[in-house]
Design an enzyme around this catalytic site. Sequence first.
Site, PDB file in Angstrom:
ATOM      1  N   LYS A  53      -3.621  13.941   1.087  1.00  0.00           N
ATOM      2  CA  LYS A  53      -2.274  14.170   0.549  1.00  0.00           C
ATOM      3  C   LYS A  53      -2.371  14.619  -0.913  1.00  0.00           C
ATOM      4  CE  LYS A  53      -0.211  10.946   3.794  1.00  0.00           C
ATOM      5  NZ  LYS A  53       0.212   9.579   4.091  1.00  0.00           N
ATOM      6  N   GLN A  97       1.420   3.910   1.539  1.00  0.00           N
ATOM      7  CA  GLN A  97       0.523   4.221   2.650  1.00  0.00           C
ATOM      8  C   GLN A  97       0.432   3.008   3.584  1.00  0.00           C
ATOM      9  OE1 GLN A  97      -0.996   7.277   3.242  1.00  0.00           O
ATOM     10  NE2 GLN A  97      -1.595   6.347   5.181  1.00  0.00           N
ATOM     11  N   ASP A 120       8.999   9.426   3.168  1.00  0.00           N
ATOM     12  CA  ASP A 120       8.566   9.181   4.544  1.00  0.00           C
ATOM     13  C   ASP A 120       9.758   9.061   5.489  1.00  0.00           C
ATOM     14  OD1 ASP A 120       5.833   9.240   4.991  1.00  0.00           O
ATOM     15  OD2 ASP A 120       5.504   7.251   4.134  1.00  0.00           O
TER      16      ASP A 120
END
Length: 280
Positions: A53, A97, A120
């Site tokens: 990422k 994460q 997200d």
Amino acid sequence: MAKILDGKVLAEKIKSELKTKATVFQKKHGRKCGLAVVLVGNDPASEIYVANKEKACEAVGIASIIHKCKDNIKQDKLLELISSLNSDKNIDGVLVQLPLPKHLDSAKIVGAVAPAKDVDGFCAANVGNLSFGAPCAIPCTARGCLELVKSTGIKLAGAHAVVIGRSNIVGKPVAQLLLNNDCTVTVTHSKTRNLADLTRTADILVAAAGCKHLVTADMVKPGAVVIDIGITRADGKIFGDVDFDRVRDVAGYITPVPGGVGPMTVAMLLKNVLETENHI
Ligand code: NAD
């Protein structure tokens, strides 16, 4: 023989478009668009995902700041960090994460990210907005999956989509997104009876179970679009939920693993980061 849906190629095309968006953002705000990534502990797969990422952000011109936390961090400390990122004017997106160590309440941690910075799309406000069809951050894997389906050019309205898996972060948002695009959606899971009877009726089959080669050729309707989200690591290799070598003889379109949904997930994250200002 099915056409291969190459997620790497599509992701590169999207990333090159995002470079322009990142430049426009920088000119408008006098700084780069910023993503904060919170990584707790030393899970090797998570470390790889975060490094990917970071690399992808750099390539398109997004500033990524990685916050590495010890695996025994106290929940209060982590919530404090998220709160400080929520109010940091140089940070546009915050990503925690997953998975988090067991002593942490994942739902609470993820829910602490401000909806406007939740790239997200996992917090309750964004889940609600997705179900209303309102502007919101769409979970990256689900969004990538939809882009791959759309890239085939098939008509989504009225198509029967069968989703294997009902997790909050993958299965449910995939199903919601396909429903929002006028598919007739069947959601299946580990308690579903006669899975093959359902998958055989799917014009679009999305597998997100995390079971190596769960989907065999006899479970697929000839000509169907097959999207494989699953990742299982075994013998130093990565396997999808779909028995690719055999299913490709039956399907019309199929994604490989690796090189299908994975690269698209990262591209959609970048897109979500650059779109956060639309979601406030
Ligand atoms: P999860 O374990 O939370 O959920 C799995 C779902 O699959 C559950 O709803 C379960 O009921 C269902 N399931 C399990 N076995 C089944 C079976 N035999 N038949 C029918 N349904 C079954 O996992 P998740 O977080 O939703 O992720 C799913 C998979 O997708 C994992 O392999 C994960 O690694 C992968 N993944 C890939 C990406 C990517 O970018 N490619 C991103 C996220 C997740």
